[in-house]
Write a protein that holds these residues in place. Structure first.
Motif, PDB file in Angstrom:
ATOM      1  N   TYR A  63      38.056   1.546 -69.922  1.00 49.54           N
ATOM      2  CA  TYR A  63      37.413   2.137 -68.752  1.00 49.54           C
ATOM      3  C   TYR A  63      35.920   1.835 -68.842  1.00 49.54           C
ATOM      4  O   TYR A  63      35.232   2.359 -69.735  1.00 49.54           O
ATOM      5  N   ILE A  64      35.418   0.994 -67.935  1.00 51.80           N
ATOM      6  CA  ILE A  64      34.040   0.503 -68.022  1.00 51.80           C
ATOM      7  C   ILE A  64      33.203   1.122 -66.913  1.00 51.80           C
ATOM      8  O   ILE A  64      33.448   0.868 -65.722  1.00 51.80           O
ATOM      9  N   ASP A  65      32.243   1.908 -67.290  1.00 49.38           N
ATOM     10  CA  ASP A  65      31.261   2.468 -66.355  1.00 49.38           C
ATOM     11  C   ASP A  65      30.190   1.394 -66.151  1.00 49.38           C
ATOM     12  O   ASP A  65      29.298   1.223 -66.981  1.00 49.38           O
ATOM     13  N   ALA A  66      30.282   0.654 -65.028  1.00 51.56           N
ATOM     14  CA  ALA A  66      29.384  -0.481 -64.813  1.00 51.56           C
ATOM     15  C   ALA A  66      27.922  -0.056 -64.771  1.00 51.56           C
ATOM     16  O   ALA A  66      27.046  -0.784 -65.245  1.00 51.56           O
TER      17      ALA A  66
ATOM     18  N   LEU B 136      46.433  -3.268 -72.039  1.00 51.02           N
ATOM     19  CA  LEU B 136      47.164  -3.130 -70.781  1.00 51.02           C
ATOM     20  C   LEU B 136      46.304  -3.671 -69.643  1.00 51.02           C
ATOM     21  O   LEU B 136      46.686  -4.591 -68.941  1.00 51.02           O
ATOM     22  N   ARG B 137      45.116  -3.107 -69.457  1.00 51.15           N
ATOM     23  CA  ARG B 137      44.155  -3.624 -68.485  1.00 51.15           C
ATOM     24  C   ARG B 137      42.806  -2.941 -68.701  1.00 51.15           C
ATOM     25  O   ARG B 137      42.710  -1.903 -69.359  1.00 51.15           O
ATOM     26  N   ALA B 138      41.783  -3.540 -68.103  1.00 50.81           N
ATOM     27  CA  ALA B 138      40.442  -2.948 -68.087  1.00 50.81           C
ATOM     28  C   ALA B 138      40.151  -2.489 -66.664  1.00 50.81           C
ATOM     29  O   ALA B 138      40.505  -3.158 -65.695  1.00 50.81           O
ATOM     30  N   HIS B 139      39.506  -1.341 -66.544  1.00 57.58           N
ATOM     31  CA  HIS B 139      39.133  -0.776 -65.251  1.00 57.58           C
ATOM     32  C   HIS B 139      37.613  -0.848 -65.119  1.00 57.58           C
ATOM     33  O   HIS B 139      36.890  -0.381 -66.004  1.00 57.58           O
ATOM     34  N   TRP B 140      37.152  -1.451 -64.030  1.00 53.43           N
ATOM     35  CA  TRP B 140      35.714  -1.639 -63.782  1.00 53.43           C
ATOM     36  C   TRP B 140      35.282  -0.691 -62.668  1.00 53.43           C
ATOM     37  O   TRP B 140      35.741  -0.805 -61.539  1.00 53.43           O
ATOM     38  N   TYR B 141      34.399   0.266 -63.006  1.00 49.96           N
ATOM     39  CA  TYR B 141      33.969   1.289 -62.057  1.00 49.96           C
ATOM     40  C   TYR B 141      32.538   1.018 -61.608  1.00 49.96           C
ATOM     41  O   TYR B 141      31.621   0.930 -62.425  1.00 49.96           O
ATOM     42  N   ASP B 142      32.371   0.888 -60.294  1.00 48.28           N
ATOM     43  CA  ASP B 142      31.058   0.630 -59.727  1.00 48.28           C
ATOM     44  C   ASP B 142      31.010   1.306 -58.360  1.00 48.28           C
ATOM     45  O   ASP B 142      31.964   1.969 -57.938  1.00 48.28           O
ATOM     46  N   ALA B 143      29.910   1.129 -57.642  1.00 51.39           N
ATOM     47  CA  ALA B 143      29.763   1.705 -56.311  1.00 51.39           C
ATOM     48  C   ALA B 143      29.426   0.612 -55.312  1.00 51.39           C
ATOM     49  O   ALA B 143      28.854  -0.418 -55.672  1.00 51.39           O
ATOM     50  N   ALA B 144      29.798   0.820 -54.065  1.00 51.35           N
ATOM     51  CA  ALA B 144      29.516  -0.125 -52.996  1.00 51.35           C
ATOM     52  C   ALA B 144      29.338   0.647 -51.698  1.00 51.35           C
ATOM     53  O   ALA B 144      29.844   1.765 -51.550  1.00 51.35           O
ATOM     54  N   LYS B 145      28.634   0.067 -50.769  1.00 52.40           N
ATOM     55  CA  LYS B 145      28.434   0.703 -49.481  1.00 52.40           C
ATOM     56  C   LYS B 145      29.785   0.908 -48.805  1.00 52.40           C
ATOM     57  O   LYS B 145      30.571  -0.035 -48.644  1.00 52.40           O
ATOM     58  N   ASP B 146      30.058   2.166 -48.441  1.00 51.58           N
ATOM     59  CA  ASP B 146      31.327   2.541 -47.807  1.00 51.58           C
ATOM     60  C   ASP B 146      32.528   2.173 -48.670  1.00 51.58           C
ATOM     61  O   ASP B 146      33.650   2.028 -48.162  1.00 51.58           O
TER      62      ASP B 146
ATOM     63  N   ASP C 164      41.272   8.974 -63.188  1.00 51.74           N
ATOM     64  CA  ASP C 164      42.126   7.917 -63.734  1.00 51.74           C
ATOM     65  C   ASP C 164      42.499   8.207 -65.181  1.00 51.74           C
ATOM     66  O   ASP C 164      43.672   8.053 -65.582  1.00 51.74           O
ATOM     67  N   MET C 165      41.521   8.599 -65.980  1.00 53.66           N
ATOM     68  CA  MET C 165      41.815   8.873 -67.384  1.00 53.66           C
ATOM     69  C   MET C 165      42.823  10.012 -67.523  1.00 53.66           C
ATOM     70  O   MET C 165      43.750   9.946 -68.348  1.00 53.66           O
ATOM     71  N   ALA C 166      42.654  11.057 -66.707  1.00 50.37           N
ATOM     72  CA  ALA C 166      43.576  12.192 -66.783  1.00 50.37           C
ATOM     73  C   ALA C 166      44.989  11.783 -66.357  1.00 50.37           C
ATOM     74  O   ALA C 166      45.982  12.118 -67.022  1.00 50.37           O
TER      75      ALA C 166
ATOM     76  N   ASP D  92      27.981   8.793 -70.327  1.00 50.83           N
ATOM     77  CA  ASP D  92      27.707   9.838 -69.348  1.00 50.83           C
ATOM     78  C   ASP D  92      28.274  11.189 -69.781  1.00 50.83           C
ATOM     79  O   ASP D  92      29.470  11.323 -70.054  1.00 50.83           O
ATOM     80  N   ASP D  93      27.413  12.180 -69.791  1.00 55.03           N
ATOM     81  CA  ASP D  93      27.801  13.543 -70.161  1.00 55.03           C
ATOM     82  C   ASP D  93      28.896  14.078 -69.243  1.00 55.03           C
ATOM     83  O   ASP D  93      29.747  14.860 -69.673  1.00 55.03           O
ATOM     84  N   ASP D  94      28.915  13.662 -67.967  1.00 56.25           N
ATOM     85  CA  ASP D  94      29.873  14.182 -67.004  1.00 56.25           C
ATOM     86  C   ASP D  94      31.310  13.779 -67.314  1.00 56.25           C
ATOM     87  O   ASP D  94      32.250  14.309 -66.702  1.00 56.25           O
ATOM     88  N   LEU D  95      31.503  12.853 -68.231  1.00 58.10           N
ATOM     89  CA  LEU D  95      32.852  12.404 -68.576  1.00 58.10           C
ATOM     90  C   LEU D  95      33.434  13.161 -69.768  1.00 58.10           C
ATOM     91  O   LEU D  95      34.562  12.881 -70.189  1.00 58.10           O
ATOM     92  N   THR D  96      32.697  14.122 -70.292  1.00 56.92           N
ATOM     93  CA  THR D  96      33.154  14.865 -71.463  1.00 56.92           C
ATOM     94  C   THR D  96      34.486  15.559 -71.203  1.00 56.92           C
ATOM     95  O   THR D  96      35.420  15.492 -72.016  1.00 56.92           O
ATOM     96  N   GLU D  97      34.592  16.236 -70.066  1.00 51.71           N
ATOM     97  CA  GLU D  97      35.822  16.962 -69.757  1.00 51.71           C
ATOM     98  C   GLU D  97      37.001  16.007 -69.552  1.00 51.71           C
ATOM     99  O   GLU D  97      38.148  16.334 -69.897  1.00 51.71           O
ATOM    100  N   ALA D  98      36.745  14.818 -68.985  1.00 49.19           N
ATOM    101  CA  ALA D  98      37.816  13.832 -68.809  1.00 49.19           C
ATOM    102  C   ALA D  98      38.345  13.364 -70.163  1.00 49.19           C
ATOM    103  O   ALA D  98      39.559  13.165 -70.341  1.00 49.19           O
ATOM    104  N   VAL D  99      37.448  13.178 -71.119  1.00 48.58           N
ATOM    105  CA  VAL D  99      37.857  12.793 -72.469  1.00 48.58           C
ATOM    106  C   VAL D  99      38.748  13.872 -73.075  1.00 48.58           C
ATOM    107  O   VAL D  99      39.821  13.590 -73.647  1.00 48.58           O
ATOM    108  N   GLU D 100      38.335  15.119 -72.950  1.00 54.32           N
ATOM    109  CA  GLU D 100      39.112  16.220 -73.534  1.00 54.32           C
ATOM    110  C   GLU D 100      40.467  16.375 -72.855  1.00 54.32           C
ATOM    111  O   GLU D 100      41.473  16.695 -73.507  1.00 54.32           O
ATOM    112  N   GLU D 101      40.523  16.140 -71.526  1.00 51.80           N
ATOM    113  CA  GLU D 101      41.799  16.217 -70.816  1.00 51.80           C
ATOM    114  C   GLU D 101      42.746  15.127 -71.296  1.00 51.80           C
ATOM    115  O   GLU D 101      43.946  15.381 -71.527  1.00 51.80           O
ATOM    116  N   ALA D 102      42.247  13.915 -71.475  1.00 48.91           N
ATOM    117  CA  ALA D 102      43.093  12.828 -71.975  1.00 48.91           C
ATOM    118  C   ALA D 102      43.607  13.139 -73.380  1.00 48.91           C
ATOM    119  O   ALA D 102      44.787  12.901 -73.697  1.00 48.91           O
TER     120      ALA D 102
END
Length: 335
Positions: A8-11, A55-65, A104-106, A123-133
């Motif tokens: 899981y890649i946080d771009a 299995l695969r790599a997931h690339w997370y980024d942002a785009a307009k709309d 996705d991680m959950a 990112d600190d905001d991903l702490t809970e996702a790690v614990e859920e996984a």
């Protein structure tokens, strides 16, 4: 079912941290990225580190709309790579990227699609996702990007405590795929063809002008920042990305002022400005000058991220933000 690893890649984290390693600041337009080999090497490292097939790599980024641009489309077409996009909001900030990673991680942990998750983020905001996984029996490894000293860059302490292990992406992965942007050279003036000169008595031939030297980035910055005759030349104080110039900022405490020393602020600002000048064209610099006092979102974000990383304070006070932006303009105008 055979065991796998999933990446899981946080771009945003990956590219900002790579920019710090390569250019000294998180300003992303200061670097050029070869995405295909970068992602391929991350996939290889993940398999070697976990000892499991990918299995695969997931690339997370942002785009307009949430509509992918041309580069993001190419990333989504890479082998074993899944493109996942958040949005870029009206304020220019990313929306929904961390949420997508967490969901996705959950979901993947509940469905046991892999036994080892490798998260490239800090990112600190991903702490809970790690614990859920982890609650579903998945091992989660946080893989940090190394800084210039080969130490983990900008990883939250909460995320470190939550992860099963902290790994370091090899520095060679970044060094071989991410390069500092060089400003496009200004072409030298080509000599104009002259007709043959026939010697004449009692006539002198004017000397030819010297060759025009290619201007340096500093020359370009000076030219772009040169005020037109009718424009005011005073340095403007700056209070926010879209705020007004010259507004006083009363009511700050000594604690606010101690958060980030003037020397630290100057060091952060100097690095961001020098990186921008190094990579910008004369038109970019002129546009920055025309848009004053508005600071482009990517530059403002780099100022805040770099200051937060240096101070260890990730919720900077309004005083520190004001000082960063004010000194940014002073530095630009004096370049």
């Amino acid at each position: 079912m055979r065991s796998n690893c999933s990446v899981y890649i946080d771009a945003g984290y990956l590219l900002a941290s790579a920019a710090v390693r390569v250019a000294g600041t998180s300003l992303r337009n200061g670097i050029h990225v070869n995405y295909a080999p970068l992602i391929d090497q991350i996939q290889t490292v993940a398999q070697e580190y976990s000892g499991l097939p990918l299995l695969r790599a997931h690339w997370y980024d942002a785009a307009k709309d949430a509509v992918p641009d041309a580069q993001q489309q190419r990333i989504g077409e890479l082998p074993r790579t899944k493109l996942r996009l958040g949005r870029i909001g009206m304020d220019g900030l990313q929306k929904g990227v961390d949420l997508r990673i967490g969901l996705d991680m959950a979901a993947h942990a509940r469905n046991r699609i892999a036994d080892v998750f490798i998260l490239v983020s800090g990112d600190d905001d991903l702490t809970e996702a790690v614990e859920e996984a982890q609650s579903h029996g998945v091992q989660v490894i946080v893989m940090a990007v190394p800084n210039a000293n080969d130490k983990p860059h900008a990883v939250s302490h909460h995320l470190i405590r939550a992860a099963d292990e902290i790994a370091l992406l090899p520095g060679t992965v970044i060094d071989e795929t991410v390069m500092r942007v060089e400003a496009p050279p200004v072409p030298k003036q080509l000599p104009v063809s002259q007709p043959a000169i026939v010697a004449q008595p009692q006539r002198s031939i004017a000397p030819q002008p010297a060759a025009v030297a290619c201007p340096t980035p500093r020359d370009l910055a000076a030219a772009a920042n040169r005020a037109p005759a009718a424009a005011p030349t005073a340095t403007l104080a700056y209070s926010s990305v879209t705020g007004s110039a010259g507004r006083a900022m009363p009511g700050f405490t000594q604690e606010d002022e101690a958060e980030c020393t003037p020397d630290t602020i100057d060091a952060v600002v100097d690095k961001v400005v020098s990186t921008f000048v190094h990579s910008a064209s004369a038109d970019d610099l002129a546009q920055l000058r025309r848009d004053r006092p508005s600071i482009p979102r990517d530059i403002d974000r780099a100022l805040l991220l770099d200051a937060a990383q240096v101070t260890g304070v990730y919720d900077l006070s309004e005083y520190t933000r004001y000082q960063l932006r004010e000194r940014f303009w002073k530095r630009v105008l004096s370049a």
